[in-house]
Motif scaffolding. Structure first.
Motif, PDB file in Angstrom:
ATOM      1  N   CYS A   1       4.877   0.162   9.003  1.00  0.00           N
ATOM      2  CA  CYS A   1       4.705   1.205   7.971  1.00  0.00           C
ATOM      3  C   CYS A   1       4.154   2.523   8.520  1.00  0.00           C
ATOM      4  CB  CYS A   1       3.779   0.674   6.875  1.00  0.00           C
ATOM      5  SG  CYS A   1       2.029   0.743   7.314  1.00  0.00           S
TER       6      CYS A   1
ATOM      7  N   SER B   1      -3.065   0.075   6.367  1.00  0.00           N
ATOM      8  CA  SER B   1      -2.343   0.262   5.101  1.00  0.00           C
ATOM      9  C   SER B   1      -1.532  -0.938   4.657  1.00  0.00           C
ATOM     10  CB  SER B   1      -1.471   1.512   5.053  1.00  0.00           C
ATOM     11  OG  SER B   1      -1.206   2.072   6.205  1.00  0.00           O
ATOM     12  N   CYS B   2      -0.791  -1.625   5.553  1.00  0.00           N
ATOM     13  CA  CYS B   2       0.071  -2.716   5.058  1.00  0.00           C
ATOM     14  C   CYS B   2      -0.467  -4.095   5.429  1.00  0.00           C
ATOM     15  CB  CYS B   2       1.502  -2.543   5.555  1.00  0.00           C
ATOM     16  SG  CYS B   2       1.769  -3.014   7.266  1.00  0.00           S
TER      17      CYS B   2
ATOM     18  N   GLY C   1       5.091  -7.463   1.601  1.00  0.00           N
ATOM     19  CA  GLY C   1       5.075  -6.002   1.591  1.00  0.00           C
ATOM     20  C   GLY C   1       6.156  -5.425   2.494  1.00  0.00           C
ATOM     21  N   MET C   2       6.327  -6.049   3.662  1.00  0.00           N
ATOM     22  CA  MET C   2       7.333  -5.574   4.617  1.00  0.00           C
ATOM     23  C   MET C   2       8.740  -5.734   4.029  1.00  0.00           C
ATOM     24  SD  MET C   2       7.962  -6.924   8.507  1.00  0.00           S
ATOM     25  CE  MET C   2       8.231  -8.647   8.091  1.00  0.00           C
TER      26      MET C   2
ATOM     27  N   GLU D   1       9.672  -5.801   0.931  1.00  0.00           N
ATOM     28  CA  GLU D   1       9.892  -4.803  -0.129  1.00  0.00           C
ATOM     29  C   GLU D   1      10.167  -3.431   0.457  1.00  0.00           C
ATOM     30  OE1 GLU D   1       6.744  -5.062  -3.052  1.00  0.00           O
ATOM     31  OE2 GLU D   1       7.214  -7.208  -3.266  1.00  0.00           O
ATOM     32  N   ARG D   2       9.415  -3.082   1.479  1.00  0.00           N
ATOM     33  CA  ARG D   2       9.595  -1.784   2.121  1.00  0.00           C
ATOM     34  C   ARG D   2      11.034  -1.581   2.593  1.00  0.00           C
ATOM     35  NH1 ARG D   2       6.886   2.104   4.926  1.00  0.00           N
ATOM     36  NH2 ARG D   2       5.060   1.460   3.770  1.00  0.00           N
ATOM     37  N   PHE D   3      11.660  -2.704   3.020  1.00  0.00           N
ATOM     38  CA  PHE D   3      13.022  -2.599   3.555  1.00  0.00           C
ATOM     39  C   PHE D   3      14.103  -2.979   2.532  1.00  0.00           C
ATOM     40  CE2 PHE D   3      10.487  -3.131   7.527  1.00  0.00           C
ATOM     41  CZ  PHE D   3      10.826  -1.919   8.107  1.00  0.00           C
TER      42      PHE D   3
END
Ligand code: TMP
Ligand code: ZN
Length: 398
Positions: free
Chosen positions: A7, A47-48, A220-221, A223-225
Motif C-alpha cells: 500500500c 497503514s495496512c 485488506g490487500m 480489496e485493494r486489488f
C-alpha cells in the motif's frame, strides 16, 4: 522505515537479524570466502498492517532463478497436497472442462493428482522444472494473458509457500485480474503470522519469506486489488499455516470462518507494538537458552548433531552464532545439500545414515515442522537413549 509493497505506507521495523546469508545457498567447503549476505529485518506497515521484510533479498543472487523449489521429501506433505487436489477436484474443478494453474509448483503433487484425474492444468514457473505441463515465466499480467489466449480462463490459481515470497505482490493480482474466470478463485497457503508470534517461530523469517500474512492484512490487500477474502482454513503443516481463498469482488459470500478469524485477530491485537515487543524478547530468550544449553553439553563432552538442514535453520544458526564448534554436523535427506556446508554458519551436511553411526547424545531438530514424522522414523534414536532438542516455542529437551 521502508515503504510497504502492498500500500506504499510506512513499514516500521520490529526485529533486526543483522546480515544473513541466502537460506538456500549451501556452499562447497572450499568456497566459503565469497558468500553473499543481506540485511534481514522485519517490520509492520503502519497503514495496512502487512508484516514484511524491510529489504527483499535480490532474486538474481539466489541459487535458483525461479520460485524457490520446495521438496521436503515429507510423506505428510505429500498426503497434504494430494488431499487438497482431491478436494479441489470435487469443488472448484467439478464443472465442465475445468482448468487449474499453479504458481511455483513445489513437488508437483497437486498438478500430478489433477492430471491423473484428466483435468487441464499448467504450472507457471520460470525455470520450467517439473514433470507436469509448464509455462516458463513468472506469474504476472503478461504471462496470464498468454495463458488466457491459449487455454482460456482459470477456475483455480493455486500456490503453496510461494505467494509470501513474491515481494512485488501487485503483479500476482494483475495476473489474476487477467486470468481468473468470473467465479474463479486464488487458493494459497503460507505461514501464519498469528502462529509465528504465538509460538515464537522466529526461524520462519528468512530471505525467501517476504510476507507474513494475517487474515486482516490479506483481506485488506485483496480489496485493494479488486478482490475479496472469501474463505480461510487453518492447516497444521509447517508449524501452522492458513489457506486463503480469494475471489473477484462481489462474486462470493465470505464464510463464517473469515469473520471468526478476523474477529480473533482483532481480539489478539495481533500487530500491536506490545505483541511485537514480546516476540522480540522471546526470540532473545530462546537464543540465550539454546546457547547456554549447547555450550554446557559441549563442556560435558556430549555429542550434539543437527537434524534437517532447513532454510529456517539459516536464521537460527547465523543469528545465534551456532557453528560446527557447537553442532559438528547436520544430517539431511536432500542429496544436493550433502557434502556442502550450511550458508553462513558452515556446518557440514551429511546423509541421514550418518545420524546412527553412532547415534549422538542429542539431536537439535532444525526441521521441527516435521517433528512428528521424523521422531517416528527415528524411534531407535530415543530407544538408544538419545534426546531431541527443540527451540520453538521455547528451548526444551524431549
Ligand atoms: P522444509 O522445512 O522446507 O520442508 O525442509 C525440510 C528439510 O529437512 C529438507 O532439507 C529435508 C529435511 N528432512 C530430512 O532430512 N528428513 C526428513 O525426514 C524430513 C521430513 C525432512
Ligand atoms: Zn501497507
Amino acid at each position: 522505515m521502508s515503504i510497504c509493497r502492498v500500500c506504499s505506507g510506512a513499514v516500521r521495523e520490529f526485529f533486526d537479524f543483522g546480515l544473513q546469508p541466502l537460506s538456500s545457498a549451501f556452499v562447497d567447503p572450499a568456497g566459503v570466502d565469497d558468500e553473499y549476505f543481506f540485511p534481514l529485518s522485519i517490520g509492520v506497515c503502519q497503514s495496512c498492517t502487512m508484516v514484511q521484510l524491510l529489504t527483499p533479498a535480490p532474486r538474481g543472487q539466489a541459487s535458483h532463478e525461479g520460485y524457490p523449489y520446495h521438496s521436503s521429501g515429507s510423506r505428510v506433505m505429500h498426503k497434504h497436497f494430494q488431499q487438497l487436489a482431491h478436494r479441489l477436484l470435487e469443488t472448484e474443478l467439478s464443472g465442465p472442462d475445468p482448468f487449474i494453474v499453479e504458481i511455483g509448483y513445489n513437488d508437483g503433487v497437486v498438478l500430478k493428482t489433477v492430471r491423473d484425474a484428466g483435468v487441464r492444468h499448467l504450472g507457471v514457473e520460470p525455470t520450467g522444472r517439473g514433470a507436469v505441463r509448464v509455462h516458463s515465466a513468472f506469474f504476472n499480467a503478461g504471462s496470464a494473458a498468454e495463458i488466457l489466449a491459449s487455454e482460456g480462463p482459470a477456475d483455480v490459481v493455486y500456490a503453496a509457500n510461494t505467494i509470501c515470497e513474491v515481494a512485488e505482490i501487485a503483479e500476482i493480482f494483475e495476473g489474476l485480474k487477467v486470468l481468473l474466470a468470473p467465479d474463479g478463485v486464488l487458493v494459497f497457503e503460507d505461514p501464519y503470522l498469528g502462529e509465528i508470534l504465538e509460538r515464537t517461530a522466529f526461524d520462519q523469517i528468512y530471505d525467501e519469506h517476504f510476507y507474513f500474512f494475517s487474515a486482516s492484512a490479506v483481506s485488506g490487500m485483496a480489496e485493494r486489488f479488486g478482490f475479496a477474502l472469501v474463505d480461510v482454513e487453518h492447516l497444521p503443516v509447517h508449524g501452522g499455516q492458513i489457506r486463503y481463498t480469494i475471489a473477484r469482488r462481489d462474486r462470493r459470500r465470505p464464510t463464517q470462518a473469515v469473520a471468526d478469524l478476523l474477529a480473533r485477530e482483532r481480539e489478539q491485537r495481533l500487530v500491536e507494538p506490545e505483541k511485537l515487543q514480546a516476540f522480540a524478547t522471546a526470540v532473545d530468550r530462546i537464543r540465550d537458552d539454546l546457547l547456554e544449553l549447547l555450550t554446557r553439553l559441549r563442556a560435558e563432552g556430549k555429542r550434539v548433531v543437527g537434524y534437517g538442514a532447513t532454510a529456517k535453520s539459516a536464521t537460527v544458526t547465523n543469528y545465534f552464532g551456532i557453528g560446527p564448534d557447537l553442532v559438528p554436523f547436520v544430517c539431511d535427506s536432500t542429496p544436493s545439500k550433502q557434502g556442502l556446508v550450511t550458508p553462513g554458519s558452515h556446518i557440514p551436511v551429511r546423509p541421514p545414515a550418518d545420524f546412527a553411526d553412532p547415534y549422538p547424545d542429542y539431536a537439535l531438530l532444525f526441521a521441527w515442522n516435521h517433528a512428528e514424522e521424523i521422531m517416528a522414523k527415528e524411534r531407535a534414536f530415543r530407544d538408544a537413549g538419545g534426546q531431541w532438542i527443540l527451540y520453538v516455542p521455547e528451548v526444551h529437551v524431549l
